[in-house]
Design a protein around this motif. Structure first.
Motif, short mmCIF file in Angstrom:
data_model
loop_
_atom_site.label_atom_id
_atom_site.label_comp_id
_atom_site.label_asym_id
_atom_site.label_seq_id
_atom_site.Cartn_x
_atom_site.Cartn_y
_atom_site.Cartn_z
N CYS A 51 0.83 -1.21 0.00
CA CYS A 51 0.00 0.00 0.00
C CYS A 51 0.86 1.26 0.00
O CYS A 51 0.56 2.22 -0.72
CB CYS A 51 -0.92 0.02 1.21
SG CYS A 51 -2.19 -1.24 1.19
N ALA A 58 3.94 1.61 -1.12
CA ALA A 58 4.58 1.77 -2.42
C ALA A 58 3.60 2.30 -3.46
O ALA A 58 3.93 3.20 -4.24
CB ALA A 58 5.17 0.45 -2.88
N LEU A 59 2.39 1.77 -3.46
CA LEU A 59 1.39 2.25 -4.41
C LEU A 59 0.97 3.69 -4.10
O LEU A 59 0.76 4.49 -5.01
CB LEU A 59 0.17 1.33 -4.42
CG LEU A 59 0.41 -0.08 -4.96
CD1 LEU A 59 -0.83 -0.94 -4.79
CD2 LEU A 59 0.85 -0.05 -6.41
N ALA A 76 2.83 5.99 -2.55
CA ALA A 76 3.95 6.87 -2.90
C ALA A 76 4.02 7.07 -4.40
O ALA A 76 4.27 8.17 -4.88
CB ALA A 76 5.25 6.28 -2.37
N ARG A 77 3.78 6.00 -5.14
CA ARG A 77 3.79 6.09 -6.61
C ARG A 77 2.68 7.02 -7.10
O ARG A 77 2.89 7.82 -8.02
CB ARG A 77 3.61 4.69 -7.18
CG ARG A 77 3.75 4.61 -8.65
CD ARG A 77 3.68 3.16 -9.10
NE ARG A 77 3.61 3.10 -10.53
CZ ARG A 77 3.30 2.04 -11.20
NH1 ARG A 77 3.01 0.93 -10.58
NH2 ARG A 77 3.27 2.06 -12.50
N LYS A 78 1.52 6.92 -6.47
CA LYS A 78 0.39 7.79 -6.83
C LYS A 78 0.71 9.24 -6.54
O LYS A 78 0.40 10.13 -7.33
CB LYS A 78 -0.84 7.34 -6.04
CG LYS A 78 -2.14 7.90 -6.52
CD LYS A 78 -3.25 7.35 -5.62
CE LYS A 78 -4.53 7.21 -6.37
NZ LYS A 78 -5.60 6.68 -5.52
N ASN A 79 1.38 9.49 -5.39
CA ASN A 79 1.75 10.86 -5.03
C ASN A 79 2.79 11.42 -6.01
O ASN A 79 2.79 12.62 -6.30
CB ASN A 79 2.29 10.91 -3.60
CG ASN A 79 1.20 10.80 -2.58
OD1 ASN A 79 0.02 10.92 -2.90
ND2 ASN A 79 1.58 10.54 -1.35
N LEU A 80 3.70 10.59 -6.50
CA LEU A 80 4.71 11.05 -7.46
C LEU A 80 4.07 11.47 -8.78
O LEU A 80 4.52 12.38 -9.43
CB LEU A 80 5.75 9.95 -7.70
CG LEU A 80 6.78 9.76 -6.60
CD1 LEU A 80 7.69 8.58 -6.91
CD2 LEU A 80 7.61 11.01 -6.39
N ARG A 81 3.02 10.75 -9.16
CA ARG A 81 2.33 11.11 -10.42
C ARG A 81 1.65 12.46 -10.33
O ARG A 81 1.43 13.10 -11.34
CB ARG A 81 1.29 10.02 -10.75
CG ARG A 81 1.92 8.84 -11.42
CD ARG A 81 0.84 7.99 -12.03
NE ARG A 81 1.06 6.63 -11.60
CZ ARG A 81 0.15 5.71 -11.42
NH1 ARG A 81 -1.11 6.01 -11.62
NH2 ARG A 81 0.46 4.53 -11.04
N LYS A 82 1.26 12.86 -9.12
CA LYS A 82 0.57 14.15 -8.95
C LYS A 82 1.54 15.32 -9.14
O LYS A 82 1.11 16.42 -9.41
CB LYS A 82 -0.05 14.24 -7.56
CG LYS A 82 -1.25 13.33 -7.38
CD LYS A 82 -1.80 13.47 -5.98
CE LYS A 82 -2.96 12.54 -5.75
NZ LYS A 82 -3.46 12.64 -4.39
#
Length: 149
Positions: free
Chosen positions: A137, A139-140, A142-148
């Motif tokens: 969760c 990792a997913l 953090a990845r979602k936050n990076l896309r923002k």
């Protein structure tokens, strides 16, 4: 109310599943009743020692998976079922500590079931399982936050 049903009810339901699994229903004696015949069907010449090792491994894998699911459901409930705006590391630690608390109380419950034994090793295995689910969760998230960005 809708938020509770969508985010917290699955978590609470899973806690009930874990609680039921801590009864005699999922004791080693009970799980061996279907696992041993299945393994003998797969490999008729399997040794008694190998059966015991596989049974042990499957039971510990059950601990890991049930607490990984618990961690994911708790993460989901905290993240989307509340108005709390926690940073991901704080959310991770809070959910992990709660999962550890539930693991300890689950083992305490097992100490009252005659066919079960409470084990600190199982608590540690449960905590590792929760960590695995929460790490996914995290990792997913953090990845979602990076896309923002």
């Amino acid at each position: 109310m809708r938020s509770f049903l969508k985010y917290w009810l699955p978590f609470l339901t899973w806690l009930c599943v874990i609680f039921v699994g801590s009864t005699d229903l999922m004791s080693a004696e009970q799980t061996s009743r279907f696992l041993v015949p299945f393994l003998r069907w797969l490999k008729p010449d399997i040794s008694t020692e190998a059966l015991a090792q596989v049974h042990f491994f499957v039971r510990k894998l059950g601990h890991i998976s049930e607490y990984a699911v618990l961690g994911v459901l708790l993460w989901r409930a905290f993240r989307s079922g509340t108005n709390l705006q926690m940073k991901l590391p704080i959310l991770f630690v809070a959910a992990w500590i709660l999962c550890g608390f539930f693991a300890a109380t689950d083992e305490f419950h097992q100490s009252f079931v005659s066919s079960r034994t409470a084990s600190l090793d199982d608590v540690l295995i449960d905590i590792v399982g929760a960590m695995i689910g929460l790490a996914i969760c995290f990792a997913l998230g953090a990845r979602k936050n990076l896309r923002k960005i």
